[in-house]
Scaffold this motif. Sequence first.
Motif, PDB file in Angstrom:
ATOM      1  N   GLU A 213       0.854  -1.195   0.000  1.00  0.00           N
ATOM      2  CA  GLU A 213       0.000   0.000   0.000  1.00  0.00           C
ATOM      3  C   GLU A 213       0.885   1.239   0.000  1.00  0.00           C
ATOM      4  O   GLU A 213       1.018   1.949   0.989  1.00  0.00           O
ATOM      5  CB  GLU A 213      -0.936  -0.019   1.211  1.00  0.00           C
ATOM      6  CG  GLU A 213      -1.925  -1.157   1.186  1.00  0.00           C
ATOM      7  CD  GLU A 213      -2.800  -1.212   2.428  1.00  0.00           C
ATOM      8  OE1 GLU A 213      -2.531  -0.486   3.413  1.00  0.00           O
ATOM      9  OE2 GLU A 213      -3.762  -2.001   2.411  1.00  0.00           O
ATOM     10  N   TYR A 214       1.510   1.492  -1.163  1.00  0.00           N
ATOM     11  CA  TYR A 214       2.514   2.544  -1.261  1.00  0.00           C
ATOM     12  C   TYR A 214       1.934   3.944  -1.117  1.00  0.00           C
ATOM     13  O   TYR A 214       2.548   4.814  -0.507  1.00  0.00           O
ATOM     14  CB  TYR A 214       3.291   2.412  -2.574  1.00  0.00           C
ATOM     15  CG  TYR A 214       4.051   1.124  -2.656  1.00  0.00           C
ATOM     16  CD1 TYR A 214       5.155   0.901  -1.831  1.00  0.00           C
ATOM     17  CD2 TYR A 214       3.667   0.115  -3.523  1.00  0.00           C
ATOM     18  CE1 TYR A 214       5.858  -0.300  -1.888  1.00  0.00           C
ATOM     19  CE2 TYR A 214       4.359  -1.079  -3.585  1.00  0.00           C
ATOM     20  CZ  TYR A 214       5.460  -1.278  -2.773  1.00  0.00           C
ATOM     21  OH  TYR A 214       6.145  -2.459  -2.817  1.00  0.00           O
ATOM     22  N   GLU A 215       0.768   4.182  -1.688  1.00  0.00           N
ATOM     23  CA  GLU A 215       0.177   5.523  -1.583  1.00  0.00           C
ATOM     24  C   GLU A 215      -0.183   5.851  -0.140  1.00  0.00           C
ATOM     25  O   GLU A 215       0.065   6.962   0.324  1.00  0.00           O
ATOM     26  CB  GLU A 215      -1.025   5.644  -2.507  1.00  0.00           C
ATOM     27  CG  GLU A 215      -0.601   5.673  -3.965  1.00  0.00           C
ATOM     28  CD  GLU A 215      -1.741   5.944  -4.930  1.00  0.00           C
ATOM     29  OE1 GLU A 215      -2.695   6.637  -4.544  1.00  0.00           O
ATOM     30  OE2 GLU A 215      -1.641   5.472  -6.065  1.00  0.00           O
ATOM     31  N   LYS A 216      -0.745   4.867   0.564  1.00  0.00           N
ATOM     32  CA  LYS A 216      -1.075   5.077   1.979  1.00  0.00           C
ATOM     33  C   LYS A 216       0.210   5.322   2.774  1.00  0.00           C
ATOM     34  O   LYS A 216       0.268   6.223   3.609  1.00  0.00           O
ATOM     35  CB  LYS A 216      -1.811   3.857   2.531  1.00  0.00           C
ATOM     36  CG  LYS A 216      -2.162   3.971   3.995  1.00  0.00           C
ATOM     37  CD  LYS A 216      -2.891   2.745   4.498  1.00  0.00           C
ATOM     38  CE  LYS A 216      -3.191   2.846   5.977  1.00  0.00           C
ATOM     39  NZ  LYS A 216      -3.793   1.618   6.503  1.00  0.00           N
ATOM     40  N   GLY A 217       1.229   4.535   2.501  1.00  0.00           N
ATOM     41  CA  GLY A 217       2.503   4.711   3.184  1.00  0.00           C
ATOM     42  C   GLY A 217       3.107   6.079   2.918  1.00  0.00           C
ATOM     43  O   GLY A 217       3.640   6.732   3.831  1.00  0.00           O
ATOM     44  N   LEU A 218       3.016   6.537   1.662  1.00  0.00           N
ATOM     45  CA  LEU A 218       3.529   7.857   1.306  1.00  0.00           C
ATOM     46  C   LEU A 218       2.782   8.943   2.076  1.00  0.00           C
ATOM     47  O   LEU A 218       3.395   9.856   2.625  1.00  0.00           O
ATOM     48  CB  LEU A 218       3.408   8.090  -0.201  1.00  0.00           C
ATOM     49  CG  LEU A 218       3.892   9.440  -0.726  1.00  0.00           C
ATOM     50  CD1 LEU A 218       5.362   9.661  -0.437  1.00  0.00           C
ATOM     51  CD2 LEU A 218       3.620   9.543  -2.221  1.00  0.00           C
ATOM     52  N   ASP A 219       1.468   8.830   2.150  1.00  0.00           N
ATOM     53  CA  ASP A 219       0.671   9.815   2.896  1.00  0.00           C
ATOM     54  C   ASP A 219       1.087   9.861   4.372  1.00  0.00           C
ATOM     55  O   ASP A 219       1.224  10.938   4.955  1.00  0.00           O
ATOM     56  CB  ASP A 219      -0.825   9.490   2.795  1.00  0.00           C
ATOM     57  CG  ASP A 219      -1.393   9.736   1.407  1.00  0.00           C
ATOM     58  OD1 ASP A 219      -0.752  10.452   0.608  1.00  0.00           O
ATOM     59  OD2 ASP A 219      -2.481   9.196   1.113  1.00  0.00           O
ATOM     60  N   LEU A 220       1.304   8.684   4.954  1.00  0.00           N
ATOM     61  CA  LEU A 220       1.706   8.628   6.367  1.00  0.00           C
ATOM     62  C   LEU A 220       3.090   9.238   6.581  1.00  0.00           C
ATOM     63  O   LEU A 220       3.319   9.961   7.550  1.00  0.00           O
ATOM     64  CB  LEU A 220       1.676   7.183   6.873  1.00  0.00           C
ATOM     65  CG  LEU A 220       0.287   6.558   7.018  1.00  0.00           C
ATOM     66  CD1 LEU A 220       0.378   5.047   7.184  1.00  0.00           C
ATOM     67  CD2 LEU A 220      -0.454   7.186   8.199  1.00  0.00           C
ATOM     68  N   LEU A 221       4.015   8.957   5.652  1.00  0.00           N
ATOM     69  CA  LEU A 221       5.350   9.539   5.767  1.00  0.00           C
ATOM     70  C   LEU A 221       5.318  11.057   5.602  1.00  0.00           C
ATOM     71  O   LEU A 221       6.032  11.773   6.301  1.00  0.00           O
ATOM     72  CB  LEU A 221       6.295   8.930   4.725  1.00  0.00           C
ATOM     73  CG  LEU A 221       6.860   7.556   5.024  1.00  0.00           C
ATOM     74  CD1 LEU A 221       7.732   7.090   3.865  1.00  0.00           C
ATOM     75  CD2 LEU A 221       7.663   7.548   6.323  1.00  0.00           C
ATOM     76  N   GLU A 222       4.503  11.533   4.670  1.00  0.00           N
ATOM     77  CA  GLU A 222       4.383  12.983   4.492  1.00  0.00           C
ATOM     78  C   GLU A 222       3.846  13.633   5.765  1.00  0.00           C
ATOM     79  O   GLU A 222       4.324  14.689   6.185  1.00  0.00           O
ATOM     80  CB  GLU A 222       3.494  13.309   3.296  1.00  0.00           C
ATOM     81  CG  GLU A 222       4.190  13.053   1.975  1.00  0.00           C
ATOM     82  CD  GLU A 222       3.295  13.263   0.762  1.00  0.00           C
ATOM     83  OE1 GLU A 222       2.057  13.165   0.897  1.00  0.00           O
ATOM     84  OE2 GLU A 222       3.856  13.515  -0.322  1.00  0.00           O
TER      85      GLU A 222
END
Length: 126
Positions: A15-24
């Motif tokens: 779930e790369y998009e979710k992970g990216l959102d969390l990292l941002e």
Amino acid sequence: INLVKRANESFDVGEYEKGLDLLEEAYHILPGYKDILIQLAKAAFNIKDYEKAREYIDEYMEFFPDDPEGYYLLAKIERKLGNKDKALSFAQKSIEIDKNYLKGIVFTAICYNDIGDKINSLRYLK
């Protein structure tokens, strides 16, 4: 830190998009934690947002200019953007910093192959 952990869990299940959102979100809370930038770059790369990946890695490299992994990621991004000469230059830079950096060595060979230089490509694979 919990956001980073949740982001990594998201990456583990694809779930790369979710992970990216969390990292941002984590980076906005902890802007001094510059290590998050390379994770953000990798996440953006994984969802094929190469321009965003480039922005994150450029910022990361301002703080960590001698990190071979940063140059390796820059090489991968430039290759995806069709900039073969830049990709080769960044791949070479990664192994100038660490002559034993295996990802950089292999990617340098790939970049030489991309520009049609089979001799140098094979030289790096020996």
